[in-house]
Design a protein around this motif. Structure first.
Motif, PDB file in Angstrom:
ATOM      1  N   THR A  70       0.828  -1.201   0.000  1.00  0.00           N
ATOM      2  CA  THR A  70       0.000   0.000   0.000  1.00  0.00           C
ATOM      3  C   THR A  70       0.862   1.251   0.000  1.00  0.00           C
ATOM      4  N   ALA A  71       1.945   1.237   0.786  1.00  0.00           N
ATOM      5  CA  ALA A  71       2.819   2.405   0.874  1.00  0.00           C
ATOM      6  C   ALA A  71       3.462   2.713  -0.473  1.00  0.00           C
ATOM      7  N   VAL A  72       3.961   1.684  -1.159  1.00  0.00           N
ATOM      8  CA  VAL A  72       4.601   1.894  -2.458  1.00  0.00           C
ATOM      9  C   VAL A  72       3.581   2.327  -3.499  1.00  0.00           C
ATOM     10  N   ALA A  73       2.425   1.657  -3.542  1.00  0.00           N
ATOM     11  CA  ALA A  73       1.404   1.990  -4.538  1.00  0.00           C
ATOM     12  C   ALA A  73       0.852   3.395  -4.330  1.00  0.00           C
ATOM     13  N   ALA A  74       0.637   3.775  -3.071  1.00  0.00           N
ATOM     14  CA  ALA A  74       0.115   5.119  -2.785  1.00  0.00           C
ATOM     15  C   ALA A  74       1.121   6.187  -3.189  1.00  0.00           C
ATOM     16  N   LEU A 296       1.872   7.985   5.698  1.00  0.00           N
ATOM     17  CA  LEU A 296       2.490   6.676   5.508  1.00  0.00           C
ATOM     18  C   LEU A 296       3.400   6.321   6.677  1.00  0.00           C
ATOM     19  N   ASN A 297       4.055   7.319   7.239  1.00  0.00           N
ATOM     20  CA  ASN A 297       4.894   7.076   8.411  1.00  0.00           C
ATOM     21  C   ASN A 297       4.039   6.533   9.564  1.00  0.00           C
ATOM     22  N   THR A 298       2.894   7.173   9.810  1.00  0.00           N
ATOM     23  CA  THR A 298       1.988   6.696  10.862  1.00  0.00           C
ATOM     24  C   THR A 298       1.469   5.306  10.534  1.00  0.00           C
ATOM     25  N   ASP A 304      -1.405   1.276  11.135  1.00  0.00           N
ATOM     26  CA  ASP A 304      -2.737   1.866  11.158  1.00  0.00           C
ATOM     27  C   ASP A 304      -3.575   1.329   9.997  1.00  0.00           C
ATOM     28  N   ASN A 305      -4.567   0.516  10.316  1.00  0.00           N
ATOM     29  CA  ASN A 305      -5.400  -0.110   9.283  1.00  0.00           C
ATOM     30  C   ASN A 305      -6.284   0.891   8.556  1.00  0.00           C
ATOM     31  N   LEU A 306      -6.832   1.849   9.300  1.00  0.00           N
ATOM     32  CA  LEU A 306      -7.761   2.799   8.695  1.00  0.00           C
ATOM     33  C   LEU A 306      -7.067   3.664   7.650  1.00  0.00           C
ATOM     34  N   ILE A 307      -5.851   4.106   7.939  1.00  0.00           N
ATOM     35  CA  ILE A 307      -5.097   4.873   6.952  1.00  0.00           C
ATOM     36  C   ILE A 307      -4.831   4.021   5.722  1.00  0.00           C
ATOM     37  N   ALA A 308      -4.422   2.765   5.940  1.00  0.00           N
ATOM     38  CA  ALA A 308      -4.079   1.886   4.816  1.00  0.00           C
ATOM     39  C   ALA A 308      -5.268   1.684   3.889  1.00  0.00           C
ATOM     40  N   ASP A 309      -6.425   1.377   4.449  1.00  0.00           N
ATOM     41  CA  ASP A 309      -7.576   1.086   3.596  1.00  0.00           C
ATOM     42  C   ASP A 309      -8.207   2.343   3.023  1.00  0.00           C
ATOM     43  N   SER A 310      -8.101   3.465   3.715  1.00  0.00           N
ATOM     44  CA  SER A 310      -8.562   4.728   3.131  1.00  0.00           C
ATOM     45  C   SER A 310      -7.703   5.093   1.928  1.00  0.00           C
ATOM     46  N   LEU A 311      -6.392   4.875   2.040  1.00  0.00           N
ATOM     47  CA  LEU A 311      -5.503   5.148   0.911  1.00  0.00           C
ATOM     48  C   LEU A 311      -5.763   4.185  -0.244  1.00  0.00           C
ATOM     49  N   GLY A 393       7.579   1.972  17.132  1.00  0.00           N
ATOM     50  CA  GLY A 393       6.446   1.302  16.526  1.00  0.00           C
ATOM     51  C   GLY A 393       6.182  -0.091  17.062  1.00  0.00           C
ATOM     52  N   THR A 394       5.727  -0.959  16.178  1.00  0.00           N
ATOM     53  CA  THR A 394       5.329  -2.305  16.580  1.00  0.00           C
ATOM     54  C   THR A 394       6.514  -3.203  16.910  1.00  0.00           C
ATOM     55  N   LEU A 395       7.733  -2.732  16.711  1.00  0.00           N
ATOM     56  CA  LEU A 395       8.925  -3.496  17.102  1.00  0.00           C
ATOM     57  C   LEU A 395       9.560  -2.973  18.389  1.00  0.00           C
ATOM     58  N   LYS A 396       8.968  -1.958  18.976  1.00  0.00           N
ATOM     59  CA  LYS A 396       9.583  -1.354  20.159  1.00  0.00           C
ATOM     60  C   LYS A 396       9.623  -2.332  21.327  1.00  0.00           C
TER      61      LYS A 396
END
Length: 485
Positions: A70-74, A296-298, A304-311, A393-396
């Motif tokens: 999603t990040a690359v495509a957006a 995209l950073n967030t 963040d699922n909502l950002i991903a699917d909104s994008l 993030g999720t690796l902290k």
């Protein structure tokens, strides 16, 4: 002599590769979880060579590693200047503190829009002297929206990480509260802001002494953002609640009604929903979200699922010039990434977040996306948005990633859901070649997860680092010896 030297070096490299395969195969036979499906690929990015791969082409659930796509495509489709706009229009100008007609608020599906930012929009109007709207106030968004993607697990839908993806989004379409025990009995009470336009009925109890054999909470989602919480919670400590609303357009309408009222702007008509703007209109107030790179950073750091699917929906809208949906967004993402050189022939893309159980990707396909991030100047900034082991993030706080040898050196996107524990990213360590890796684990046993000393991904990465440390130095010495002779 030079030809002989080159031939000897090639022979040594092929022998070294065979030894590496044997080395990893032996280690993996010890560290692989016996009841999971696993797939791994590791690449030396400096030499552009595969260090090791196993089952790299089998299709597995990607979970949130899908957000890399999603990040690359957006970035490719929307550009770094993209942002969401929430705008207010009217037929007529403000005169003598009034607008003599209807007013329209155009929502754009901004996944970061807050009620505070909406209040600031209304303040723009009061700063222009507006006190009264002599007409209706319309909230404009998409009609008959697809709020969840196919394959989302039904019992996730009341939880905020699976909030509805709509053109109407306020405060992430999520309501936060707390379930608290009462002192005199096992009954509970719910606390959440009383001004929120939701209803939560509660008959849940606290099993304070953990004596009940079966104790689970159940959330029933009713119409009109009405919820019913039943069941029990083990223990006697308050429980944080994050409940996803069911009807975002209704939630937006009721929230805007409250904001309009507190802004002291009187609406003589009704607050209504509409799917189109009038042809003749003037912009009287606007709000812009932060630009795409910050979103995209967030999305990557916090998963963040909502950002991903909104994008994803925005990608579909941009690609096909029609309202964005999960269907056209997924098709657009496949098309964009294919044009960028990612072979998604056998993949299945259903959403942008990875929440759907219908998504299917291979480790090799994810590695191709990571390679784009590493080599293409358009996408290189995405690497800086990846969670860093023990740092962000999720690796902290992920077990085994908070200390040596992985802390600070693993930059990667996690992908976790029930039975799934994936990791895809990079190792960036001084005096070591940059490496790319994808580690997919599906069908994870809950018992093994609870009992494991370390995640499979951590054990494989430690093995990878061990292989590229002392053995690399030894192999270099051997190579020099071969060349010299």
């Amino acid at each position: 002599m030079k030809k002989l030297t080159s031939a000897l070096l090639l022979y040594w490299l092929s022998t070294s590769t065979a030894c590496a395969d044997e080395y990893f195969s032996n280690i993996l036979s010890l560290i692989k979880p016996p009841h999971s499906h696993t797939s791994v690929i590791a690449t030396d990015l400096v030499n552009d060579s595969v260090i090791y791969e196993e089952n790299a082409d089998i299709l597995l659930l990607p979970a949130s590693t899908q957000k890399l796509l999603t990040a690359v495509a957006a970035t490719a489709a929307l550009g770094n200047q993209f942002n969401y706009k929430t705008e207010i229009y009217s037929h007529f100008p403000i005169r003598n503190g009034k607008i003599m007609g209807d007013v329209f608020i155009k929502f754009s599906g901004d996944p970061t829009l807050t009620s505070l930012e909406l209040r600031e929009l209304f303040k723009q109007l009061t700063d222009q002297g507006l006190l009264q709207i002599e007409g209706d106030l319309y909230l404009v968004g998409e009609k008959h929206e697809e709020l969840q993607a196919p394959g989302w697990v039904w019992d996730d839908l009341g939880i905020c990480f699976a909030a509805p993806v709509s053109s109407f989004i306020i405060n992430k379409n999520c309501v936060h509260g707390q379930l608290k025990p009462t002192l005199a009995s096992s009954a509970s009470q719910i606390q959440f802001p009383s001004y929120l336009p939701v209803i939560i009925d509660n008959s849940a109890i606290f099993d304070k002494n953990s004596t009940l054999e079966f104790c689970n909470l159940s959330l029933q989602r009713l119409t009109n953002n009405h919820f019913n919480l039943t069941g029990c919670h083990s223990g006697n400590r308050p429980l944080k609640l994050a409940i996803a609303i069911t009807e975002p357009a209704l939630f937006a309408r009721d929230t805007v009604a409250q904001i309009a009222k507190s802004s002291q702007i009187k609406v003589t008509g009704k607050i209504l929903l509409k799917d189109t703007l009038p042809q003749h209109r003037s912009l009287i107030a606007s709000h812009q979200s932060k630009a795409l790179p910050e979103m995209l950073n967030t999305m990557l750091v916090k998963s963040d699922n909502l950002i991903a699917d909104s994008l994803l929906k925005q990608i579909g809208h941009k690609q096909y010039n029609r309202p964005g949906t999960f269907t056209n967004g997924s098709k657009a993402m496949v098309q964009i990434l294919t044009e960028e050189g990612v072979d998604l022939t056998h993949a299945r893309i259903v959403d942008g977040s990875g929440l759907s159980r219908y998504n299917l990707l291979s480790a090799r396909q994810l590695s191709q996306v990571l390679r784009l991030i590493y080599t293409d100047p358009r996408f290189m900034s995405l690497m800086e948005s990846l969670p860093v082991a023990g740092i962000s993030g999720t690796l902290k706080y992920k077990p085994s990633f908070t200390s040596a040898p992985l802390r600070k050196y693993v930059w990667a996107k996690t992908g976790s859901m029930q039975g799934v524990d994936n990791l895809a990213g990079f190792i960036k360590k001084p005096k070591t070649d940059d490496m790319l890796f994808v580690i997919l684990e599906n069908g994870q046993s809950p018992i093994e997860k609870e009992q494991q000393l370390a995640p499979f991904s951590a054990l494989f990465l430690q093995t990878l680092l061990d292989h590229t440390a002392a053995p690399t130095e030894l192999n270099a010495t051997t190579a020099k010896s071969v060349i010299a002779n």
